[in-house]
Write a protein that holds these residues in place. Sequence first.
Motif, PDB file in Angstrom:
ATOM      1  N   ASN A   1      -0.015  -0.885  -0.057  1.00  0.00           N
ATOM      2  CA  ASN A   1       0.319   0.491  -0.121  1.00  0.00           C
ATOM      3  C   ASN A   1       0.653   1.432  -0.169  1.00  0.00           C
ATOM      4  O   ASN A   1       1.371   2.268  -0.602  1.00  0.00           O
TER       5      ASN A   1
ATOM      6  N   SER B   1      -5.784   4.894   4.871  1.00  0.00           N
ATOM      7  CA  SER B   1      -5.146   4.292   4.292  1.00  0.00           C
ATOM      8  C   SER B   1      -5.278   5.125   2.588  1.00  0.00           C
ATOM      9  O   SER B   1      -4.736   4.462   1.556  1.00  0.00           O
ATOM     10  N   LEU B   2      -5.874   5.925   2.359  1.00  0.00           N
ATOM     11  CA  LEU B   2      -5.339   7.410   1.550  1.00  0.00           C
ATOM     12  C   LEU B   2      -5.142   7.863   1.167  1.00  0.00           C
ATOM     13  O   LEU B   2      -4.714   8.635   2.000  1.00  0.00           O
ATOM     14  N   PRO B   3      -4.556   7.994  -0.034  1.00  0.00           N
ATOM     15  CA  PRO B   3      -3.439   9.007  -0.417  1.00  0.00           C
ATOM     16  C   PRO B   3      -4.374  10.873  -0.158  1.00  0.00           C
ATOM     17  O   PRO B   3      -5.672  10.488  -0.570  1.00  0.00           O
TER      18      PRO B   3
ATOM     19  N   PHE C   1     -10.020   4.024   8.948  1.00  0.00           N
ATOM     20  CA  PHE C   1      -9.750   2.657   8.307  1.00  0.00           C
ATOM     21  C   PHE C   1      -9.540   3.829   7.033  1.00  0.00           C
ATOM     22  O   PHE C   1      -8.740   3.596   6.214  1.00  0.00           O
ATOM     23  N   ILE C   2     -10.339   4.295   6.503  1.00  0.00           N
ATOM     24  CA  ILE C   2     -10.846   4.699   4.731  1.00  0.00           C
ATOM     25  C   ILE C   2     -10.460   5.196   4.995  1.00  0.00           C
ATOM     26  O   ILE C   2      -8.961   5.593   3.957  1.00  0.00           O
TER      27      ILE C   2
ATOM     28  N   ASP D   1      -5.778  -6.072   7.153  1.00  0.00           N
ATOM     29  CA  ASP D   1      -5.804  -6.145   8.515  1.00  0.00           C
ATOM     30  C   ASP D   1      -6.510  -7.388   8.778  1.00  0.00           C
ATOM     31  O   ASP D   1      -6.000  -8.149  10.210  1.00  0.00           O
TER      32      ASP D   1
ATOM     33  N   SER E   1      -5.643   0.548  -2.681  1.00  0.00           N
ATOM     34  CA  SER E   1      -5.139   0.888  -1.251  1.00  0.00           C
ATOM     35  C   SER E   1      -5.911   0.269  -0.863  1.00  0.00           C
ATOM     36  O   SER E   1      -5.807  -0.296   0.606  1.00  0.00           O
ATOM     37  N   LEU E   2      -7.933   0.201  -1.001  1.00  0.00           N
ATOM     38  CA  LEU E   2      -8.241   0.111   0.253  1.00  0.00           C
ATOM     39  C   LEU E   2      -8.421  -1.283   0.915  1.00  0.00           C
ATOM     40  O   LEU E   2      -8.433  -1.956   1.553  1.00  0.00           O
TER      41      LEU E   2
ATOM     42  N   ASN F   1      -5.323  -2.530   1.881  1.00  0.00           N
ATOM     43  CA  ASN F   1      -5.325  -2.436   3.742  1.00  0.00           C
ATOM     44  C   ASN F   1      -6.227  -3.313   4.413  1.00  0.00           C
ATOM     45  O   ASN F   1      -5.496  -3.734   5.452  1.00  0.00           O
ATOM     46  N   TYR F   2      -7.755  -3.518   3.556  1.00  0.00           N
ATOM     47  CA  TYR F   2      -8.333  -4.320   4.459  1.00  0.00           C
ATOM     48  C   TYR F   2      -8.015  -5.823   4.782  1.00  0.00           C
ATOM     49  O   TYR F   2      -7.443  -6.520   5.433  1.00  0.00           O
TER      50      TYR F   2
END
Lengths: 329, 323, 398
Positions: free
Chosen positions: A257, C208-210, C204-205, A317, A309-310, A313-314
């Motif tokens: 990520n 994790s986002l740019p 969380f969102i 996690d 990206s999500l 990441n998820y």
Amino acid sequence: MSVPSSAAMPELKPARSEGQWAIVFRRLRRHRVAMFCFVVLIGMLTISALAPLIAPFERDEPNLRARFLTPMSVDNDGNLRLLGTDHLGRDYFTRLLYASRVSLGTAFFATFLASAIGITLGILAGFFGGWVDVIVSRTLEVIASIPTLVLLLIVVTVFVGREEDIPIPRFVTSIFAGFFAVQTREANIVLLVNIVLALFGWTVTARLMRGMAMSVREHIYIEAARALGASNFRILVRHVFPNSLPPMIVDFTLGVNAILLAESALSFLGFGIQDPTPTWGNMLNNAQNYMFQHPWMPLIPAMPILIASLAVNYFGDGLRDALDPRQRG
Amino acid sequence: MANVNREILRVEGLKTHFFTDEGVVQAVDGVDFVLHRGETLGIVGESGSGKSVTSLSLLRLVSRPGRIVEGQLLFDGVDLTSISEEQMRAIRGDRISMIFQQPTTALNPVFRVGDQIIETLTIHQGLQGNEAQQRCRELLTMVGLPDPERRMRQYPHELSGGQCQRIMIAMALACNPELLIADEPTTALDVTIQAQILDLMRALREKIDTAIILITHDMGVVAEMADNVIVMYAGQVVEYAEVKQLFANPLHPYTIGLLNSMPVLGDVRDELAVIPGTVPSLINPPVGCRFAARCDRRFERCTETPPMVEPEQGRRVRCWLYR
Amino acid sequence: MTTFLIRRFVQMFFVTVVAAFLSFILLYLAPGGPIDELRGAQRQNDGMSRVDQTDVQRVRERFELDFYLPFRFSRWLIGWPSGPIFGAIGADWQVGCSIPGQVRLVYPDGRVEIIEEGCEVPLTLASIEDRRVSNGVFFGDFGLSQTILRDRPVMTLIMSRLPYTLSLMGTSILLSILIAVPIGIYSAVRQYSRFDYTMTTIAFIGSSLPSFVFGIFAILIFSILAQRAGLPYLPSGNASGARDWVMPYFGRIEAGSLVDRGLRFIMPVGVLTFINIAGWSRFIRASMLEVLQQDYVRTARAKGVKERMVIIKHALRNALIPFITLLAGVLAALFGGALITEAVFNWPGLGRLFIDALGRHDYNVVMALLFVNVVLLMIGILIADILYTIVDPRIRLS
């Protein structure tokens, strides 16, 4: 400075048996969001792998009579432009597919490189200590003293534009041209960006690995292995590495990520991989210039960045939860 | 002990369960006992038998996902399960107080120990300033810490485990509680320190006449301290007896096992007896007697749930052998 | 404490110098340097690829390319050497090369290439006496800007941009702390509640986002789409407008007025704050959850401390200790600005300046910003370490 050692370090056990990995997979399967994200990721990777086959147009073929077409419109040659065309009339869908190959390819390849560097140096520093540790730790300190993005910007500025001068053997370039689905002359810079990202992306992994290796070194079963006459190398491979694997896997997903976003940010700022090689980041950079007239343009490269990206990441996690030794069941 | 007959705490049918993802853990599953003023009650059992959860239940301090699901906790005639949180809070640290197993982690690392004791005095007695300082010094002297002035200004990490436990005791006794719950107060300490702390607790008990619930897995501690003993197994009380009777004539096979696994000084035995097996899972506890699987005297009847019986005056046991 | 400070200062000094030196080498080894740029510019102007030797000479002098690297660096760092020592010693010592020697290479296939080799005219201490030299960054002189504001002090350039960065970063960091800390605490205390689920998902969102994606979305929604829909909209780009403009329902807004500036401030601050809150609230929540499980929290409850005080006094004090580490970077961020956010919103702060300077090879500006950033980061870490000892009595500096 001495910080009392609290419960920060996960409890270490001798190398996991097969049964424990089975438990991890079972837990992971139960984590529905993580599984969904995993499927999404696999889907994106598959699409990027098949990009040249799916792409309906030539990647860089301009069509000045069909600029800024909105998605789902038909150009004057009667071709459907699924996601429209850009400021040069190049097919947006085609470029997005190739961009996914470059962006995702970079995310995984550079992270792989960075992890390899970080794991090696981290283990060496943590396990052997002494001057190896001093060198690695000082290097970490210096790299950490400059914000990563700033560092990347400087290094990329220095080399981009002169990538022809970088001595990379031709066969290597060809291999990577294939891997990233770009032309051979573009492969140099893509590879360069990958190397730069890896060279400055290994610090977190190294630090984590160093800590793990140091604490594993203290454990009784290492003493036991030593007493039984195991060599350092054997201890590293058989004991230190497997024990450090769970946090490493989580670290890898976080790294993917981070690198995906770093590459996008660089390209977005106009410093990374340059047009005409498409990446999600430089497509977004181009789109930004025309967004006031054509607001749909930035959405198309932004969406895959968001989704990838999500999803990473998820998934990471979920993986972390599944690998957490404190959880049972 | 003039007040021996005055009841301070009556626990009836206490059930505390933990609602986890894996299922309902029946950590405490039907515990009854009565405690009188000035009495010391020992609760013994292996880890996982529910003794700590029982003690936390008494203060309503069981944390999520645990919850008291059933039962009455009559403290001085008032059911603690039915009063408001604010009323309960006023009782904690004042009329019922507690000391814990790990004295070093039970004290807040960022506050001076003096302030931590004074906090209790301020909450419950409204003491502040010099008055509180003075009382704090008295308490520290009472628990045998020399140079209280200096101690008060120290932080927990500057004190040893034994000193921390003395601070905890001082804090617990600050408001002269009617009931003191001591959850494994000596387990984490060195053997010599253990003895000192036990001596201190005994001396203080004489002085302030507090009822004590002493939770431990150490039969030796029970023998030294307790008047009466509850033996817990898998969330249930399996035996209740006066301490001398229990040691002289244990009834429940589990109690017998526990006593046999205890080394006795000067008593040369070929080997220490070990109770085979482990405490069963409390998510789906076995039907019938929970100890049956590990019991060397089980018979057919043990597949049915044994009732609590009273084979002699003041003794109770949960076993089919005494039916 | 004193020995600790001395050791740390020495350590900081070395890390700073090494980091600066490495960046310096990198920048000046850059193939795409000023001379190439000059050649490129000439090629564009008259189609000629040959650059006059004196032009090259001028540029080399201007960018101090005629100095050997270590001397170039030390001139930049401490303003030395600036001429013969004490005016006399070492007048003929060579510190660089004015005119490099050229070697004509004729390849067998007839191709001719000229490469630089050796030195025709050396640069001596005596010959640089008349050169302008900065006092060195260590004495607060960052030299002159080379391309962005030709021959004006870098300091002037930085000072003109600093207020924009300070206001942007200051506001967003302050807002972030004020919002993130309570959210983190509340999420932890009400773990698994609906509030917690909502917040953790958003955080969380958000983390994790740019930021550039957020920025673009913000511009799309609040500027472009709102304007197209005829709603009041937020102007994007720059800190103040160039022309007066009309806001639907509100009327004319004067360019550069307080309202104009305020409206342009909202989006960059909002985006930065959102991202900070996302990261920090997650951090506080995790730290708080860890602390709430500690024995001393149970002790506090058993003492009869009110739940609110258990959380604010006993738990929070401990939970905020690791937060100090995050705040160590705040000082550097305050002055470094946010590269990406400033770029997205075309905010004229130091981050934007850095990117411009890199793109235009104004290396004095790049190095100045980098240097300040590294120093501030070091100071931030030092302050954090000292703060640790104040907040956590268990930690001693040694």
